[in-house]
Design an enzyme around this catalytic site. Structure first.
Site, short mmCIF file in Angstrom:
data_model
loop_
_atom_site.label_atom_id
_atom_site.label_comp_id
_atom_site.label_asym_id
_atom_site.label_seq_id
_atom_site.Cartn_x
_atom_site.Cartn_y
_atom_site.Cartn_z
N LYS A 53 0.83 -1.21 0.00
CA LYS A 53 0.00 0.00 0.00
C LYS A 53 0.87 1.26 0.00
O LYS A 53 0.58 2.23 -0.71
CB LYS A 53 -0.95 -0.03 1.21
N GLN A 97 -4.88 -1.81 9.30
CA GLN A 97 -4.66 -3.12 8.69
C GLN A 97 -5.27 -4.22 9.56
O GLN A 97 -4.98 -4.29 10.76
CB GLN A 97 -3.16 -3.36 8.49
N ASP A 120 -11.44 1.92 3.24
CA ASP A 120 -11.74 0.49 3.08
C ASP A 120 -13.25 0.25 2.93
O ASP A 120 -13.67 -0.85 2.56
CB ASP A 120 -11.25 -0.30 4.31
C1 BQF Z 1 -0.79 -10.27 -5.95
C2 BQF Z 1 -5.51 -9.39 2.31
C3 BQF Z 1 -6.39 -11.40 3.28
C4 BQF Z 1 -6.54 -10.77 4.52
C5 BQF Z 1 -6.18 -9.45 4.66
C6 BQF Z 1 -0.95 -8.11 -4.71
C7 BQF Z 1 -1.77 -8.02 -2.46
C8 BQF Z 1 -1.89 -9.39 -2.47
C9 BQF Z 1 -1.57 -10.12 -3.59
C10 BQF Z 1 -2.16 -7.21 -1.27
C11 BQF Z 1 -4.95 -8.62 1.22
C12 BQF Z 1 -4.75 -9.23 -0.13
C13 BQF Z 1 -4.52 -7.32 1.44
C14 BQF Z 1 -1.08 -9.49 -4.72
C15 BQF Z 1 -3.83 -6.49 0.40
C16 BQF Z 1 -4.46 -8.18 -1.19
O1 BQF Z 1 0.09 -9.87 -6.74
O2 BQF Z 1 -1.47 -11.27 -6.18
C17 BQF Z 1 -1.30 -7.37 -3.60
O3 BQF Z 1 -1.34 -6.46 -0.79
N1 BQF Z 1 -3.44 -7.28 -0.73
C18 BQF Z 1 -4.74 -6.74 2.73
O4 BQF Z 1 -4.41 -5.59 2.97
O5 BQF Z 1 -5.29 -7.47 3.71
C19 BQF Z 1 -5.66 -8.76 3.56
C20 BQF Z 1 -5.89 -10.72 2.19
#
Ligand code: BQF
Length: 286
Positions: A53, A97, A120
């Protein structure tokens, strides 16, 4: 053989649009866009997500403000920080987060965030707005999935859409967005009987189960659009989705990969929401 929906490419387009509009806000109105990212504790996956992020903020020209708090932080201390950020004019978007440590009530934290800065879209007021189609931001992951479906050119209206998973963060809002587009929507979950007979009817199948390779070819209709929201880490450290890509890809019409599918879109839509928040806070939302 399915066509691959390239989430990295679509997310790059969204971020480029955000970057240009951010530059325009600065040039024409002297407005800087800022996102505050709060992380509590040292969960390694959360650390990766927060870094993604922050990197995205840099790429689109936002300021990012990171608050990394120890796992022992009390709920009161976290609420105090949220209150400070709510009042900080440099901060247009606030995100805490998830998950937060167990001694903190995540709902209390989310509902303390000013709804105008809740990029969000997890605050009860914003969730309620989504139900009635009156909203400024959409939740990042479902919004990103809609962009990916749109990138296929497949119409949602009138189609059978099946969402596997009923979380507040993905499954429930996902179903609502598909419904707003006039899809015929079914939500499946761990208690669904004869799941495969339901998912096999889907023209558009969204998997948000949290189990690696859960969706197999026998659960998919020939030619379907298959969207994989899952991010599971295997023992060998590799990321894998909720869809068994190897078996489903030959049967689907379209499919998202993991990594490089929905994940990058989640981040891109967060950037879009933060820009929208900044515009709204400055009376510039059309
Ligand atoms: C990619 C998330 C579960 C629980 C809390 C790029 C992200 C992930 C994968 C990423 C996720 C999942 C995020 C890829 C943010 C997505 O290239 O496939 C980016 O950073 N995410 C989160 O903040 O909290 C989570 C999944």
């Amino acid at each position: 053989m399915a066509k691959i929906i390239d989430g990295k490419a679509v997310s790059a387009q969204v971020k480029e649009q955000v970057r240009q509009e951010t530059e325009q806000l600065r040039a024409e109105h002297g407005i800087e866009v800022g996102l505050a990212v709060v992380i509590v504790g040292d969960d390694p996956a959360s650390r990766v997500y927060v870094n993604n992020k922050k990197k995205a903020c840099e790429a689109v020209g936002f300021r990012s403000f990171e608050y990394a708090l120890p796992a022992e932080t009390t709920q009161e201390e976290l609420l105090d920080l949220v209150d400070t950020l709510n009042k900080d004019e440099k901060v247009n978007g606030i995100l805490v987060q998830l998950p937060v440590p167990k001694h903190i009530d995540d709902k209390a934290i989310i509902d303390a965030i000013s709804p105008d800065k809740d990029v969000d879209a997890f605050h009860a007021k914003n969730v309620g707005g989504i139900m009635i189609g009156d909203y400024t931001f959409l939740p990042c992951t479902p919004a990103g999935v809609m962009e990916l479906i749109d990138a296929t050119g497949v119409e949602v209206s009138g189609k059978k859409c099946v969402v596997i998973g009923r979380s507040n963060i993905v499954g429930k809002p996902m179903a609502m967005l598909l419904l707003h587009r006039s899809g015929t929507v079914t939500i499946c979950h761990s208690r669904t009987q004869d799941l495969a007979s339901v998912t096999r009817e889907a023209d558009i199948l969204v998997a948000s189960v949290g189990r690696a390779n859960f969706v197999t070819a026998d659960m998919v209709k020939e030619g379907a659009v298959v969207i994989d929201v899952g991010i599971n880490r295997l023992e060998n450290g590799k990321l894998c989705g909720d869809v068994d890509f190897a078996s489903v890809e030959p049967k689907a019409g379209w499919i998202t990969p993991v990594p490089g599918g929905v994940g990058p879109m989640t981040i891109a839509m967060l950037m879009k929401n933060t820009l929208t928040a900044a515009k709204a806070q400055n009376g510039l939302l059309k």
